[in-house]
Design a protein around this motif. Structure first.
Motif, PDB file in Angstrom:
ATOM      1  N   LEU A   9       2.363  10.592   7.493  1.00  0.00           N
ATOM      2  CA  LEU A   9       0.981  10.110   7.501  1.00  0.00           C
ATOM      3  C   LEU A   9       0.838   8.724   8.126  1.00  0.00           C
ATOM      4  O   LEU A   9      -0.283   8.247   8.328  1.00  0.00           O
ATOM      5  N   GLY A  10       1.961   8.082   8.407  1.00  0.00           N
ATOM      6  CA  GLY A  10       1.918   6.738   8.977  1.00  0.00           C
ATOM      7  C   GLY A  10       1.745   5.641   7.953  1.00  0.00           C
ATOM      8  O   GLY A  10       1.454   4.491   8.303  1.00  0.00           O
ATOM      9  N   TYR A  11       1.927   5.953   6.672  1.00  0.00           N
ATOM     10  CA  TYR A  11       1.788   4.942   5.624  1.00  0.00           C
ATOM     11  C   TYR A  11       2.993   4.008   5.577  1.00  0.00           C
ATOM     12  O   TYR A  11       2.862   2.845   5.176  1.00  0.00           O
ATOM     13  N   THR A  12       4.178   4.521   5.928  1.00  0.00           N
ATOM     14  CA  THR A  12       5.383   3.702   5.844  1.00  0.00           C
ATOM     15  C   THR A  12       5.649   3.011   7.175  1.00  0.00           C
ATOM     16  O   THR A  12       5.066   3.348   8.212  1.00  0.00           O
ATOM     17  N   GLU A  13       6.555   2.061   7.128  1.00  0.00           N
ATOM     18  CA  GLU A  13       7.105   1.510   8.361  1.00  0.00           C
ATOM     19  C   GLU A  13       7.914   2.606   9.054  1.00  0.00           C
ATOM     20  O   GLU A  13       8.268   3.617   8.440  1.00  0.00           O
ATOM     21  N   PRO A  14       8.215   2.445  10.353  1.00  0.00           N
ATOM     22  CA  PRO A  14       9.043   3.455  11.031  1.00  0.00           C
ATOM     23  C   PRO A  14      10.327   3.778  10.263  1.00  0.00           C
ATOM     24  O   PRO A  14      10.747   4.929  10.213  1.00  0.00           O
ATOM     25  N   GLU A  65       6.344  12.644   3.333  1.00  0.00           N
ATOM     26  CA  GLU A  65       4.919  12.825   3.591  1.00  0.00           C
ATOM     27  C   GLU A  65       4.260  11.507   3.987  1.00  0.00           C
ATOM     28  O   GLU A  65       3.457  11.452   4.938  1.00  0.00           O
ATOM     29  N   ALA A  66       4.577  10.441   3.263  1.00  0.00           N
ATOM     30  CA  ALA A  66       4.015   9.126   3.584  1.00  0.00           C
ATOM     31  C   ALA A  66       4.429   8.697   4.990  1.00  0.00           C
ATOM     32  O   ALA A  66       3.642   8.103   5.741  1.00  0.00           O
ATOM     33  N   HIS A  67       5.655   9.005   5.361  1.00  0.00           N
ATOM     34  CA  HIS A  67       6.154   8.672   6.694  1.00  0.00           C
ATOM     35  C   HIS A  67       5.368   9.435   7.753  1.00  0.00           C
ATOM     36  O   HIS A  67       4.959   8.868   8.776  1.00  0.00           O
ATOM     37  N   GLY A  71       0.809  -1.194   0.000  1.00  0.00           N
ATOM     38  CA  GLY A  71       0.000   0.000   0.000  1.00  0.00           C
ATOM     39  C   GLY A  71       0.852   1.257   0.000  1.00  0.00           C
ATOM     40  O   GLY A  71       0.513   2.263  -0.630  1.00  0.00           O
ATOM     41  N   THR A  72       1.979   1.190   0.698  1.00  0.00           N
ATOM     42  CA  THR A  72       2.897   2.334   0.747  1.00  0.00           C
ATOM     43  C   THR A  72       3.455   2.660  -0.629  1.00  0.00           C
ATOM     44  O   THR A  72       3.414   3.809  -1.085  1.00  0.00           O
ATOM     45  N   PHE A 129      10.705  12.841  -5.251  1.00  0.00           N
ATOM     46  CA  PHE A 129      10.252  11.568  -4.695  1.00  0.00           C
ATOM     47  C   PHE A 129      10.491  11.524  -3.191  1.00  0.00           C
ATOM     48  O   PHE A 129       9.649  11.041  -2.431  1.00  0.00           O
ATOM     49  N   SER A 130      11.630  12.054  -2.737  1.00  0.00           N
ATOM     50  CA  SER A 130      11.943  12.028  -1.307  1.00  0.00           C
ATOM     51  C   SER A 130      10.922  12.812  -0.498  1.00  0.00           C
ATOM     52  O   SER A 130      10.599  12.452   0.644  1.00  0.00           O
TER      53      SER A 130
END
Length: 383
Positions: A226-231, A222-224, A201-202, A216-217
């Motif tokens: 939002l909690g979309y990525t792993e820690p 932003e994904a980090h 999903g990430t 891209f970074s």
């Protein structure tokens, strides 16, 4: 063939959605439940189970929460019919002991017992075979059993011969019915020709958002947030988590593959792979030039970038960033969608697609809940 998959019950546990509940049955199915890993997914699951309690009870299923185990502590004071989602109040916590925890849930009265492992812990997965052999059912979203050492996976399958059920639908695409769909295809005599999928999903979100207007970074940051990525976002960007899901499906299809057999093409440059998390986050802009080149190449060919895992009929497996034609089904994914395409002898010209949200504690918990109900459907009624 996965000997752990149970046959459907003759009587459905729940009526169709919206149907009136019958009077409470005099015959009861009773299931003692122990939860390991009361994090985001585990807590969401307890909330869902508690909300469903009146409906389940009306259909003759009594769930009794016998305890919760975290990494360092556990409580197992009593059977909790209310499935209380808060575990920091009246319960007495003690040092964690997985053996004692499982024995408490199993009890001494011949009850039906189920352990739900919502951790991502290899040490917990190492206990599955023993639990199953002792008559305890196991449900998990933990990918480390299905993608770990082959001998351990085989021991888990062999332990199910005792009659215990092991279900792991949520290991692949959260709440989507991917494992069961593959199992149904194979059990009905179809022949698998290929599996292709967007299993992260990430990475789906990153590919859907990345149009060159922002580095891209910046999207990863932003994904980090939002909690979309792993820690550590490298756990997603490396493709290793996707590879684990592909191993699970490959083994379900009869291929004895391991992680080492998957061709995984990481998005993380070698120079960034072994840095501390803080250093990686500071130097993440080094991802931008390679990704910009990938995007330019995709556009030059009239295509889109998608992160795809593939397994062919010969057991060859690969995980990589791909350029797909704009007409490809994966090109139309949304947000954090997971998409899995099964090409089989029956579904050859028009492959079967399973698509939907593949990330988040609520949908993952729903997948676990579904597995619990499938096991409950097989339980015998008791007066």
């Amino acid at each position: 063939m996965n000997v752990c998959i149970s046959q459907p019950a003759k009587e459905p546990l729940l009526p169709p959605h919206g149907a009136a509940l019958p009077a409470i049955s005099a015959r009861r199915r009773v299931l003692a439940v122990g939860l390991i890993g009361p994090g985001r997914v585990g807590s969401a699951l307890l909330t869902q189970l508690r909300t469903a309690q009146p409906r389940l009870s009306g259909m003759g299923l009594d769930l009794k929460l016998c305890g919760v185990a975290a990494s360092k502590r556990m409580w197992l004071d009593s059977d909790d019919p209310d499935l209380n989602a808060r575990h920091d109040g009246a319960q007495t916590w003690r040092p964690a002991d997985l053996h004692a925890f499982a024995e408490h849930v199993r009890g001494m009265d011949g009850r039906h017992a189920l352990l739900i492992d919502c951790s991502a812990n290899d040490h917990v997965a190492a206990h599955y075979a023993g639990w199953l052999a002792s008559g305890v059912h196991v449900v998990t979203p933990n990918k480390l059993a299905g993608s770990g050492p082959l001998d351990r996976w085989q021991a888990i399958r062999n332990a199910c011969l005792s009659g215990s059920r092991f279900r792991y639908e949520a290991t692949v695409c959260a709440g989507l019915p991917v494992v069961q769909t593959l199992r149904d295809l194979l059990d009905t005599g179809d022949r698998l020709l290929a599996v292709d999928g967007m299993f992260s999903g990430t990475l789906a979100w990153l590919c859907n958002q990345y149009d060159g207007s922002r580095p891209f970074s910046a999207l990863v940051h932003e994904a980090h947030a939002l909690g979309y990525t792993e820690p550590d976002p490298r756990d997603d960007l490396s493709g290793r988590d996707v590879a684990r899901k592909l191993v699970i499906l490959a083994r379900e299809a009869g291929w004895q593959l391991s992680l080492e057999d998957i061709d995984v093409q990481s998005l993380v440059p070698a120079a960034l792979a072994d840095l501390s998390l803080d250093d990686f986050m500071e130097r993440m802009s080094e991802l931008d030039a390679p990704m910009a080149a990938q995007l330019a190449n995709a556009r030059a060919h009239g295509g889109v970038l998608r992160h795809v895992a593939s397994l062919d009929a010969h057991g060859k497996a690969k995980v990589s960033l791909c350029v797909l034609p704009a007409a490809h089904p994966f090109a139309h994914s949304r947000l954090t969608d997971n998409v899995v395409q099964f090409t089989t002898q029956r579904y050859h010209d028009n492959p079967m697609l399973v698509q939907g949200p593949g990330a988040g504690p609520e949908v993952t918990a729903a997948g676990i809940f579904s597995d619990l109900l499938r096991i409950a459907d097989t339980l015998e009624f008791r007066p």
